[in-house]
Scaffold this motif. Structure first.
Motif, PDB file in Angstrom:
ATOM      1  N   ILE A  51       0.840  -1.206   0.000  1.00  0.00           N
ATOM      2  CA  ILE A  51       0.000   0.000   0.000  1.00  0.00           C
ATOM      3  C   ILE A  51       0.872   1.252   0.000  1.00  0.00           C
ATOM      4  O   ILE A  51       0.552   2.249  -0.657  1.00  0.00           O
ATOM      5  N   ASP A  52       1.985   1.209   0.735  1.00  0.00           N
ATOM      6  CA  ASP A  52       2.926   2.341   0.713  1.00  0.00           C
ATOM      7  C   ASP A  52       3.394   2.610  -0.712  1.00  0.00           C
ATOM      8  O   ASP A  52       3.428   3.765  -1.168  1.00  0.00           O
ATOM      9  N   ALA A  53       3.762   1.541  -1.432  1.00  0.00           N
ATOM     10  CA  ALA A  53       4.249   1.695  -2.807  1.00  0.00           C
ATOM     11  C   ALA A  53       3.138   2.215  -3.724  1.00  0.00           C
ATOM     12  O   ALA A  53       3.392   3.022  -4.627  1.00  0.00           O
ATOM     13  N   LEU A  54       1.908   1.759  -3.490  1.00  0.00           N
ATOM     14  CA  LEU A  54       0.776   2.225  -4.290  1.00  0.00           C
ATOM     15  C   LEU A  54       0.552   3.719  -4.101  1.00  0.00           C
ATOM     16  O   LEU A  54       0.340   4.457  -5.075  1.00  0.00           O
ATOM     17  N   ILE A  55       0.599   4.182  -2.866  1.00  0.00           N
ATOM     18  CA  ILE A  55       0.410   5.605  -2.585  1.00  0.00           C
ATOM     19  C   ILE A  55       1.521   6.427  -3.221  1.00  0.00           C
ATOM     20  O   ILE A  55       1.274   7.499  -3.802  1.00  0.00           O
ATOM     21  N   ASP A  56       2.755   5.944  -3.151  1.00  0.00           N
ATOM     22  CA  ASP A  56       3.870   6.650  -3.794  1.00  0.00           C
ATOM     23  C   ASP A  56       3.631   6.766  -5.294  1.00  0.00           C
ATOM     24  O   ASP A  56       3.880   7.831  -5.897  1.00  0.00           O
ATOM     25  N   LEU A  57       3.146   5.698  -5.909  1.00  0.00           N
ATOM     26  CA  LEU A  57       2.874   5.711  -7.349  1.00  0.00           C
ATOM     27  C   LEU A  57       1.766   6.709  -7.684  1.00  0.00           C
ATOM     28  O   LEU A  57       1.870   7.457  -8.665  1.00  0.00           O
ATOM     29  N   LEU A  58       0.721   6.744  -6.871  1.00  0.00           N
ATOM     30  CA  LEU A  58      -0.371   7.693  -7.103  1.00  0.00           C
ATOM     31  C   LEU A  58       0.128   9.136  -6.975  1.00  0.00           C
ATOM     32  O   LEU A  58      -0.289  10.020  -7.737  1.00  0.00           O
ATOM     33  N   ASP A  59       1.021   9.375  -6.030  1.00  0.00           N
ATOM     34  CA  ASP A  59       1.582  10.719  -5.859  1.00  0.00           C
ATOM     35  C   ASP A  59       2.425  11.112  -7.064  1.00  0.00           C
ATOM     36  O   ASP A  59       2.400  12.266  -7.513  1.00  0.00           O
ATOM     37  N   GLU A  60       3.151  10.144  -7.609  1.00  0.00           N
ATOM     38  CA  GLU A  60       4.046  10.413  -8.729  1.00  0.00           C
ATOM     39  C   GLU A  60       3.306  10.665 -10.032  1.00  0.00           C
ATOM     40  O   GLU A  60       3.808  11.371 -10.915  1.00  0.00           O
ATOM     41  N   THR A  61       2.103  10.094 -10.167  1.00  0.00           N
ATOM     42  CA  THR A  61       1.386  10.166 -11.453  1.00  0.00           C
ATOM     43  C   THR A  61       0.300  11.240 -11.487  1.00  0.00           C
ATOM     44  O   THR A  61      -0.558  11.226 -12.366  1.00  0.00           O
ATOM     45  N   GLY A  62       0.335  12.147 -10.525  1.00  0.00           N
ATOM     46  CA  GLY A  62      -0.615  13.270 -10.552  1.00  0.00           C
ATOM     47  C   GLY A  62      -2.044  12.824 -10.427  1.00  0.00           C
ATOM     48  O   GLY A  62      -2.420  12.143  -9.474  1.00  0.00           O
ATOM     49  N   ASP A  63      -2.857  13.212 -11.422  1.00  0.00           N
ATOM     50  CA  ASP A  63      -4.280  12.860 -11.392  1.00  0.00           C
ATOM     51  C   ASP A  63      -4.631  11.735 -12.362  1.00  0.00           C
ATOM     52  O   ASP A  63      -5.810  11.506 -12.659  1.00  0.00           O
ATOM     53  N   GLU A  64      -3.628  11.041 -12.876  1.00  0.00           N
ATOM     54  CA  GLU A  64      -3.897   9.998 -13.861  1.00  0.00           C
ATOM     55  C   GLU A  64      -4.731   8.872 -13.255  1.00  0.00           C
ATOM     56  O   GLU A  64      -4.519   8.463 -12.112  1.00  0.00           O
ATOM     57  N   PRO A  65      -5.700   8.342 -14.018  1.00  0.00           N
ATOM     58  CA  PRO A  65      -6.538   7.236 -13.520  1.00  0.00           C
ATOM     59  C   PRO A  65      -5.730   5.954 -13.390  1.00  0.00           C
ATOM     60  O   PRO A  65      -4.737   5.747 -14.102  1.00  0.00           O
ATOM     61  N   LEU A  66      -6.175   5.094 -12.489  1.00  0.00           N
ATOM     62  CA  LEU A  66      -5.425   3.873 -12.224  1.00  0.00           C
ATOM     63  C   LEU A  66      -6.378   2.741 -11.869  1.00  0.00           C
ATOM     64  O   LEU A  66      -7.366   2.936 -11.168  1.00  0.00           O
ATOM     65  N   VAL A  67      -6.070   1.542 -12.375  1.00  0.00           N
ATOM     66  CA  VAL A  67      -6.793   0.333 -11.985  1.00  0.00           C
ATOM     67  C   VAL A  67      -5.850  -0.515 -11.141  1.00  0.00           C
ATOM     68  O   VAL A  67      -4.697  -0.720 -11.519  1.00  0.00           O
ATOM     69  N   VAL A  68      -6.350  -0.988 -10.003  1.00  0.00           N
ATOM     70  CA  VAL A  68      -5.543  -1.790  -9.079  1.00  0.00           C
ATOM     71  C   VAL A  68      -6.221  -3.141  -8.885  1.00  0.00           C
ATOM     72  O   VAL A  68      -7.409  -3.201  -8.561  1.00  0.00           O
ATOM     73  N   MET A  69      -5.467  -4.214  -9.092  1.00  0.00           N
ATOM     74  CA  MET A  69      -6.013  -5.563  -8.959  1.00  0.00           C
ATOM     75  C   MET A  69      -5.252  -6.363  -7.906  1.00  0.00           C
ATOM     76  O   MET A  69      -4.064  -6.145  -7.678  1.00  0.00           O
ATOM     77  N   SER A  70      -5.963  -7.313  -7.300  1.00  0.00           N
ATOM     78  CA  SER A  70      -5.343  -8.209  -6.333  1.00  0.00           C
ATOM     79  C   SER A  70      -6.156  -9.488  -6.226  1.00  0.00           C
ATOM     80  O   SER A  70      -7.368  -9.476  -6.389  1.00  0.00           O
ATOM     81  N   ALA A  71      -5.462 -10.592  -5.960  1.00  0.00           N
ATOM     82  CA  ALA A  71      -6.161 -11.849  -5.690  1.00  0.00           C
ATOM     83  C   ALA A  71      -6.713 -11.872  -4.271  1.00  0.00           C
ATOM     84  O   ALA A  71      -7.537 -12.710  -3.933  1.00  0.00           O
ATOM     85  N   SER A  72      -6.267 -10.926  -3.443  1.00  0.00           N
ATOM     86  CA  SER A  72      -6.682 -10.863  -2.038  1.00  0.00           C
ATOM     87  C   SER A  72      -7.677  -9.737  -1.799  1.00  0.00           C
ATOM     88  O   SER A  72      -7.361  -8.561  -2.013  1.00  0.00           O
ATOM     89  N   ARG A  73      -8.884 -10.100  -1.357  1.00  0.00           N
ATOM     90  CA  ARG A  73      -9.882  -9.080  -1.018  1.00  0.00           C
ATOM     91  C   ARG A  73      -9.416  -8.235   0.160  1.00  0.00           C
ATOM     92  O   ARG A  73      -9.638  -7.023   0.192  1.00  0.00           O
TER      93      ARG A  73
END
Length: 209
Positions: A51-73
């Motif tokens: 989740i830390d890495a995901l937040i860093d990526l969202l910060d780096e990409t501005g307002d760009e849309p993103l789809v996030v997938m996981s096998a774990s609910r």
């Protein structure tokens, strides 16, 4: 927890447990039963390197849309908590979300009302279109290469031509079972591609296509 050892009754459960521990902190609860074996409940919690890495990526990409997938609910729900805390607009598609609500999430995303779609492979991996995004992030892949590929096709559909490229990002914990999983999945994909090539060759030989 005191005087207890977490065990796995089979290799599948063992792999699942190791994948969970590679993704976030985990709490373990042993539920006692009088008439059957004790039940072990593993719950993911913060902190989470994924989740830390995901937040860093969202910060780096501005307002760009993103789809996030996981096998774990549980991992998706953990991500949802952090996104809400950080004020990032999102929608969830999991087995706990009703079909009509899932379509609502898709509509909001495609129309720019929310920035992120969080989905499980099982619930969001087929039958929906998320072409507003050109980037999909994997928090945890499924052990099925076919299901993973189907999930990735949510952003690679009619309408994705608007993007110059499509990107898939895997958040993998170093020196864990996840690295082994990636090797296994890559091998499965190579085998599938070989089978498809063989089928196409046979079809051409038989029907001249």
């Amino acid at each position: 927890f005191e005087d207890e050892i977490l065990t796995a009754p089979n290799s599948l459960t063992k792999s699942l447990r190791l994948m969970q521990f590679a993704s976030a902190y985990a709490t373990v609860e042993v539920i006692k039963h009088d008439d059957k074996d004790d039940e072990v409940k593993v719950s993911l919690a913060e902190p989470s390197n994924k989740i830390d890495a995901l937040i860093d990526l969202l910060d780096e990409t501005g307002d760009e849309p993103l789809v996030v997938m996981s096998a774990s609910r549980q991992l998706i729900e953990l991500a949802a908590q952090r996104l809400e805390k950080n004020g990032i607009t999102f929608g969830c598609i999991t087995g706990r979300v009703e079909p009509i609500q899932r379509q609502g999430v898709v509509h909001q995303f495609q129309n720019g009302q929310i920035r992120v779609v969080l989905g499980t492979v099982q619930a969001a991996g087929e039958g929906i279109t998320l072409t507003r995004a050109n980037r999909l992030v994997w928090l945890m892949r499924h052990w099925s290469a076919i299901q993973n590929e189907q999930a990735e096709r949510r952003i690679l559909r009619i309408g994705s031509e608007q993007h110059s490229h499509i990107e898939y990002i895997d958040l993998v914990s170093a020196n864990t079972v996840e690295q082994y999983q990636r090797e296994v999945l890559e091998g499965k994909l190579e085998l599938l591609e070989e089978i498809v090539r063989d089928k196409e060759m046979i079809r051409k030989m038989l029907f001249g296509e």
